[in-house]
Write a protein that holds these residues in place. Structure first.
Motif, PDB file in Angstrom:
ATOM      1  N   VAL A 110       0.864  -1.175   0.000  1.00  0.00           N
ATOM      2  CA  VAL A 110       0.000   0.000   0.000  1.00  0.00           C
ATOM      3  C   VAL A 110       0.902   1.227   0.000  1.00  0.00           C
ATOM      4  O   VAL A 110       1.721   1.397   0.910  1.00  0.00           O
ATOM      5  N   ASN A 111       0.760   2.059  -1.030  1.00  0.00           N
ATOM      6  CA  ASN A 111       1.621   3.229  -1.173  1.00  0.00           C
ATOM      7  C   ASN A 111       0.965   4.486  -0.656  1.00  0.00           C
ATOM      8  O   ASN A 111      -0.253   4.621  -0.702  1.00  0.00           O
ATOM      9  N   GLY A 112       1.800   5.412  -0.200  1.00  0.00           N
ATOM     10  CA  GLY A 112       1.343   6.749   0.118  1.00  0.00           C
ATOM     11  C   GLY A 112       1.048   7.001   1.577  1.00  0.00           C
ATOM     12  O   GLY A 112       1.065   6.105   2.423  1.00  0.00           O
ATOM     13  N   LEU A 113       0.771   8.258   1.841  1.00  0.00           N
ATOM     14  CA  LEU A 113       0.441   8.751   3.170  1.00  0.00           C
ATOM     15  C   LEU A 113      -0.945   8.252   3.566  1.00  0.00           C
ATOM     16  O   LEU A 113      -1.893   8.385   2.796  1.00  0.00           O
ATOM     17  N   LYS A 114      -1.058   7.659   4.738  1.00  0.00           N
ATOM     18  CA  LYS A 114      -2.319   7.078   5.199  1.00  0.00           C
ATOM     19  C   LYS A 114      -2.798   7.750   6.481  1.00  0.00           C
ATOM     20  O   LYS A 114      -2.001   8.144   7.323  1.00  0.00           O
ATOM     21  N   SER A 115      -4.110   7.830   6.632  1.00  0.00           N
ATOM     22  CA  SER A 115      -4.716   8.358   7.854  1.00  0.00           C
ATOM     23  C   SER A 115      -4.908   7.215   8.851  1.00  0.00           C
ATOM     24  O   SER A 115      -4.806   6.036   8.491  1.00  0.00           O
ATOM     25  N   MET A 116      -5.215   7.547  10.078  1.00  0.00           N
ATOM     26  CA  MET A 116      -5.492   6.518  11.081  1.00  0.00           C
ATOM     27  C   MET A 116      -6.721   5.709  10.661  1.00  0.00           C
ATOM     28  O   MET A 116      -6.762   4.492  10.867  1.00  0.00           O
ATOM     29  N   ASP A 117      -7.708   6.365  10.032  1.00  0.00           N
ATOM     30  CA  ASP A 117      -8.875   5.637   9.505  1.00  0.00           C
ATOM     31  C   ASP A 117      -8.439   4.608   8.462  1.00  0.00           C
ATOM     32  O   ASP A 117      -8.923   3.473   8.451  1.00  0.00           O
ATOM     33  N   ASP A 118      -7.514   5.009   7.571  1.00  0.00           N
ATOM     34  CA  ASP A 118      -7.009   4.086   6.547  1.00  0.00           C
ATOM     35  C   ASP A 118      -6.359   2.865   7.195  1.00  0.00           C
ATOM     36  O   ASP A 118      -6.586   1.727   6.769  1.00  0.00           O
ATOM     37  N   PHE A 119      -5.542   3.106   8.223  1.00  0.00           N
ATOM     38  CA  PHE A 119      -4.874   1.983   8.895  1.00  0.00           C
ATOM     39  C   PHE A 119      -5.876   1.060   9.571  1.00  0.00           C
ATOM     40  O   PHE A 119      -5.733  -0.165   9.494  1.00  0.00           O
ATOM     41  N   GLU A 120      -6.873   1.620  10.212  1.00  0.00           N
ATOM     42  CA  GLU A 120      -7.879   0.778  10.871  1.00  0.00           C
ATOM     43  C   GLU A 120      -8.623  -0.072   9.849  1.00  0.00           C
ATOM     44  O   GLU A 120      -8.903  -1.246  10.094  1.00  0.00           O
TER      45      GLU A 120
END
Length: 168
Positions: A104-114
């Motif tokens: 998974v590429n790029g900057l992720k939010s905490m929502d994305d990680f969850e």
């Protein structure tokens, strides 16, 4: 920082090859997400000079960032592991690699990680070891019961009876 490479020796770390300091403290959510990433075996690959990698580090905060599995890919940085990055097939920064092999590429939010962690957990079957693959039973119904052609039962008894018949 080039002569060593020309003669085949490793270069010493460049003292300037250091990521910016993380400015803020972590919140409870960031610490919890970082812990779950570590426990799930998710790793971030990045570089000290990448602005998106720095933004990702900053998004976790100081305490949480220490929990995130991280591999430095730039050989000029102290502690860099460029061969791990090459072996993992890293194409850009930051790049997150999940135990399932998903990149998974790029900057992720905490929502994305969850969301990623929930999907990874369901792929692994909840409490199965990370990286395991759960295959469905052929012809299994919604209740998970094996289909008739998957059951051993009578077909095994028929096989045993046929194999024990005296030859004539």
């Amino acid at each position: 920082y080039g002569l060593e490479q020309l003669v085949g020796l490793p270069s010493p770390p460049d003292p300037a090859a250091v990521a910016p300091a993380i400015a803020e403290a972590s919140g409870q959510r960031e610490v919890a997400v970082a812990k779950r990433l570590r426990e799930a075996g998710v790793t971030m690959y990045g570089t000290w000079w990448c602005s998106f990698c720095d933004a990702q580090r900053q998004s976790f905060g100081r305490e949480a960032w220490t929990q995130v599995p991280y591999v430095e890919c730039d050989p000029r940085a102290a502690g860099a592991e460029p061969m791990k990055c090459q072996t993992a097939g890293i194409q850009g920064f930051p790049e997150w690699v999940l135990p399932s092999g998903l990149h998974v590429n790029g900057l992720k939010s905490m929502d994305d990680f969850e969301t990623l962690l929930a999907a990874e957990t369901s792929k692994a079957g909840g409490n199965r070891p990370a990286g395991t693959t759960v295959l469905p039973m052929p012809g299994a119904g919604k209740d998970g019961e094996a289909c008739e052609d998957c059951k051993v039962g009578d077909s095994l008894a028929a096989y045993k009876a046929a194999s024990t018949k005296p030859s004539t």
